[in-house]
Design an enzyme around this catalytic site. Structure first.
Site, PDB file in Angstrom:
ATOM      1  N   SER A 218     -14.787  12.272  43.988  1.00 14.78           N
ATOM      2  CA  SER A 218     -15.711  12.635  45.070  1.00 14.78           C
ATOM      3  C   SER A 218     -15.758  11.493  46.079  1.00 14.78           C
ATOM      4  O   SER A 218     -16.199  10.385  45.758  1.00 14.78           O
ATOM      5  CB  SER A 218     -17.114  12.878  44.522  1.00 14.78           C
ATOM      6  OG  SER A 218     -18.036  12.843  45.599  1.00 14.78           O
TER       7      SER A 218
ATOM      8  N   HIS B 140     -12.665  15.951  46.160  1.00 11.38           N
ATOM      9  CA  HIS B 140     -13.947  16.660  46.233  1.00 11.38           C
ATOM     10  C   HIS B 140     -14.742  16.102  47.411  1.00 11.38           C
ATOM     11  O   HIS B 140     -15.013  14.905  47.472  1.00 11.38           O
ATOM     12  CB  HIS B 140     -14.695  16.456  44.912  1.00 11.38           C
ATOM     13  CG  HIS B 140     -15.996  17.177  44.812  1.00 11.38           C
ATOM     14  ND1 HIS B 140     -16.089  18.527  44.514  1.00 11.38           N
ATOM     15  CD2 HIS B 140     -17.272  16.746  44.962  1.00 11.38           C
ATOM     16  CE1 HIS B 140     -17.369  18.886  44.478  1.00 11.38           C
ATOM     17  NE2 HIS B 140     -18.112  17.820  44.754  1.00 11.38           N
TER      18      HIS B 140
ATOM     19  N   ASP C 137     -18.212  16.311  49.552  1.00 11.68           N
ATOM     20  CA  ASP C 137     -19.615  16.721  49.453  1.00 11.68           C
ATOM     21  C   ASP C 137     -20.240  16.843  50.837  1.00 11.68           C
ATOM     22  O   ASP C 137     -20.536  15.842  51.483  1.00 11.68           O
ATOM     23  CB  ASP C 137     -20.397  15.689  48.631  1.00 11.68           C
ATOM     24  CG  ASP C 137     -20.073  15.778  47.158  1.00 11.68           C
ATOM     25  OD1 ASP C 137     -20.229  16.867  46.595  1.00 11.68           O
ATOM     26  OD2 ASP C 137     -19.665  14.758  46.577  1.00 11.68           O
TER      27      ASP C 137
ATOM     28  N   MET D  95     -23.360  17.820  53.107  1.00 14.74           N
ATOM     29  CA  MET D  95     -24.831  17.919  52.970  1.00 14.74           C
ATOM     30  C   MET D  95     -25.468  18.008  54.343  1.00 14.74           C
ATOM     31  O   MET D  95     -25.085  17.279  55.258  1.00 14.74           O
ATOM     32  CB  MET D  95     -25.374  16.682  52.275  1.00 14.74           C
ATOM     33  CG  MET D  95     -24.752  16.408  50.925  1.00 14.74           C
ATOM     34  SD  MET D  95     -25.468  14.933  50.201  1.00 14.74           S
ATOM     35  CE  MET D  95     -24.439  14.752  48.750  1.00 14.74           C
TER      36      MET D  95
ATOM     37  N   HIS E 168     -17.541  21.127  48.660  1.00 17.97           N
ATOM     38  CA  HIS E 168     -18.826  21.495  48.062  1.00 17.97           C
ATOM     39  C   HIS E 168     -19.878  21.564  49.165  1.00 17.97           C
ATOM     40  O   HIS E 168     -20.298  20.530  49.689  1.00 17.97           O
ATOM     41  CB  HIS E 168     -19.166  20.405  47.021  1.00 17.97           C
ATOM     42  CG  HIS E 168     -20.452  20.585  46.310  1.00 17.97           C
ATOM     43  ND1 HIS E 168     -20.973  19.620  45.463  1.00 17.97           N
ATOM     44  CD2 HIS E 168     -21.352  21.599  46.293  1.00 17.97           C
ATOM     45  CE1 HIS E 168     -22.113  20.039  44.970  1.00 17.97           C
ATOM     46  NE2 HIS E 168     -22.387  21.222  45.457  1.00 17.97           N
TER      47      HIS E 168
ATOM     48  N   MET F  36     -23.325  21.834  50.300  1.00 19.53           N
ATOM     49  CA  MET F  36     -24.764  21.728  49.992  1.00 19.53           C
ATOM     50  C   MET F  36     -25.522  21.933  51.294  1.00 19.53           C
ATOM     51  O   MET F  36     -26.113  21.012  51.855  1.00 19.53           O
ATOM     52  CB  MET F  36     -25.064  20.357  49.366  1.00 19.53           C
ATOM     53  CG  MET F  36     -24.561  20.252  47.932  1.00 19.53           C
ATOM     54  SD  MET F  36     -24.477  18.552  47.327  1.00 19.53           S
ATOM     55  CE  MET F  36     -22.847  18.115  47.892  1.00 19.53           C
TER      56      MET F  36
ATOM     57  N   MET G 264     -23.699  21.938  38.330  1.00 19.94           N
ATOM     58  CA  MET G 264     -24.241  20.621  38.705  1.00 19.94           C
ATOM     59  C   MET G 264     -24.869  19.962  37.479  1.00 19.94           C
ATOM     60  O   MET G 264     -25.745  20.543  36.826  1.00 19.94           O
ATOM     61  CB  MET G 264     -25.305  20.754  39.803  1.00 19.94           C
ATOM     62  CG  MET G 264     -24.782  21.228  41.144  1.00 19.94           C
ATOM     63  SD  MET G 264     -23.439  20.241  41.820  1.00 19.94           S
ATOM     64  CE  MET G 264     -24.211  18.621  41.953  1.00 19.94           C
TER      65      MET G 264
ATOM     66  N   ASP H  26     -20.188  18.451  37.987  1.00 15.79           N
ATOM     67  CA  ASP H  26     -20.352  17.504  39.097  1.00 15.79           C
ATOM     68  C   ASP H  26     -21.634  16.703  38.905  1.00 15.79           C
ATOM     69  O   ASP H  26     -22.728  17.251  38.958  1.00 15.79           O
ATOM     70  CB  ASP H  26     -20.408  18.305  40.405  1.00 15.79           C
ATOM     71  CG  ASP H  26     -20.452  17.439  41.651  1.00 15.79           C
ATOM     72  OD1 ASP H  26     -20.339  16.211  41.537  1.00 15.79           O
ATOM     73  OD2 ASP H  26     -20.587  18.016  42.743  1.00 15.79           O
TER      74      ASP H  26
HETATM   75  C1  DX5 Z   1     -23.964  15.050  44.331  1.00 16.80           C
HETATM   76  C2  DX5 Z   1     -22.519  15.366  44.620  1.00 16.80           C
HETATM   77  C3  DX5 Z   1     -21.536  14.753  43.706  1.00 16.80           C
HETATM   78  C4  DX5 Z   1     -21.529  13.252  43.679  1.00 16.80           C
HETATM   79  C5  DX5 Z   1     -21.169  12.857  42.292  1.00 16.80           C
HETATM   80  O1  DX5 Z   1     -24.763  15.826  45.160  1.00 16.80           O
HETATM   81  O2  DX5 Z   1     -22.319  16.773  44.580  1.00 16.80           O
HETATM   82  O3  DX5 Z   1     -20.230  15.251  43.951  1.00 16.80           O
HETATM   83  O4  DX5 Z   1     -20.616  12.678  44.570  1.00 16.80           O
HETATM   84  O5  DX5 Z   1     -21.268  11.476  42.202  1.00 16.80           O
HETATM   85  P1  DX5 Z   1     -21.281  10.689  40.829  1.00 16.80           P
HETATM   86  O6  DX5 Z   1     -19.964  10.980  40.162  1.00 16.80           O
HETATM   87  O7  DX5 Z   1     -21.438   9.301  41.278  1.00 16.80           O
HETATM   88  O8  DX5 Z   1     -22.434  11.201  40.023  1.00 16.80           O
HETATM   89 ZN    ZN Z   2     -20.242  17.590  44.724  1.00 22.01          ZN
END
Ligand code: DX5
Ligand code: ZN
Length: 224
Positions: free
Chosen positions: A9, A34, A36, A38, A67, A69, A140, A174
């Protein structure tokens, strides 16, 4: 058996050199990147938009696992498809018609995935699997919004439930994945592993990716 894959990620990457960090992950043997996304509304943090997907897609040849969010993913499917996403993950908790939005992802020629938060029951996503609206489920194992949180082991039961239903579906997990937590996750039927802070802090990311893959293969489905 679905392929075991490791997905770094880039939320944990050095944003000042994003392209080089994506390449570092690819060179380490990562199977997918990956990303993320947001919006500061669906989760209490703001990260990347489609431009980051473009940067990553241009930097590497492995697939982009994106992903979302965000509160209204239905408004951004084409944007993220055009940016270079290969898999697009929407949350079952977002404000969209899940069936329609997953269909829009498929129509755009991308792999649809449904994501479920730790507190959301697995029943909420079973119809997506039963009807094959998705190729992938993302469970998650932290509350979405930030990297570096503690792994929530209670979600493993959801993974096992999905795996008992479908041997064909990719199950991703994740949040909080490292060389310890990957053991019970793989045992519960997970085959795709997102890892952010654990991988990007490594001096030798290649050794860490290889080790995660090996440990996951050894433990896959032993507790389903
Ligand atoms: C959290 C993200 C994850 C995050 C995971 O909202 O969806 O993908 O980057 O990070 P680690 O592996 O550090 O928990
Ligand atoms: Zn994620």
């Amino acid at each position: 058996m679905p392929e075991i894959q490791i997905m770094p990620s880039i939320l944990a990457a050095d944003f000042g050199q994003l392209a080089a960090e994506c390449k570092r992950a690819e060179d380490a043997g990562a199977d997918q990147i990956h990303v993320d996304v947001m919006d500061g509304v669906f989760v209490p943090n703001i990260s990347f938009g489609p431009e980051a997907v473009k940067v990553s897609a241009a930097a590497v040849s492995i697939p982009q696992n994106v992903h979302l969010m965000i509160t209204k993913p239905q408004n951004y499917i084409q944007t993220f498809a055009d940016a270079g996403s290969d898999t697009i993950q929407i949350h079952v908790e977002s404000k969209c018609d899940v069936k329609e939005t997953l269909a829009a992802i498929r129509e755009a020629g991308k792999r649809p995935a449904i994501t479920v938060n730790p507190e959301t029951p697995v029943e909420s996503i079973l119809e997506c699997v039963e009807n094959r609206w998705v190729d992938e489920v993302l469970v998650m194992s932290v509350h979405p919004g930030f990297g570096g949180q503690k792994y929530i082991s209670a979600v493993e039961e959801k993974c096992a439930t999905i795996r008992r239903m479908a041997d064909w579906v990719d199950i991703a997990i994740d949040g909080g994945i490292d060389d310890q937590t990957i053991v019970p996750a793989a045992a519960s039927g997970v085959n795709l592993f997102v890892a952010g802070s654990y991988l990007f802090k490594q001096d030798d990311m290649g050794a860490a990716v290889s080790n995660l893959r090996k440990v996951a293969q050894e433990n896959y489905c032993t507790n389903v």
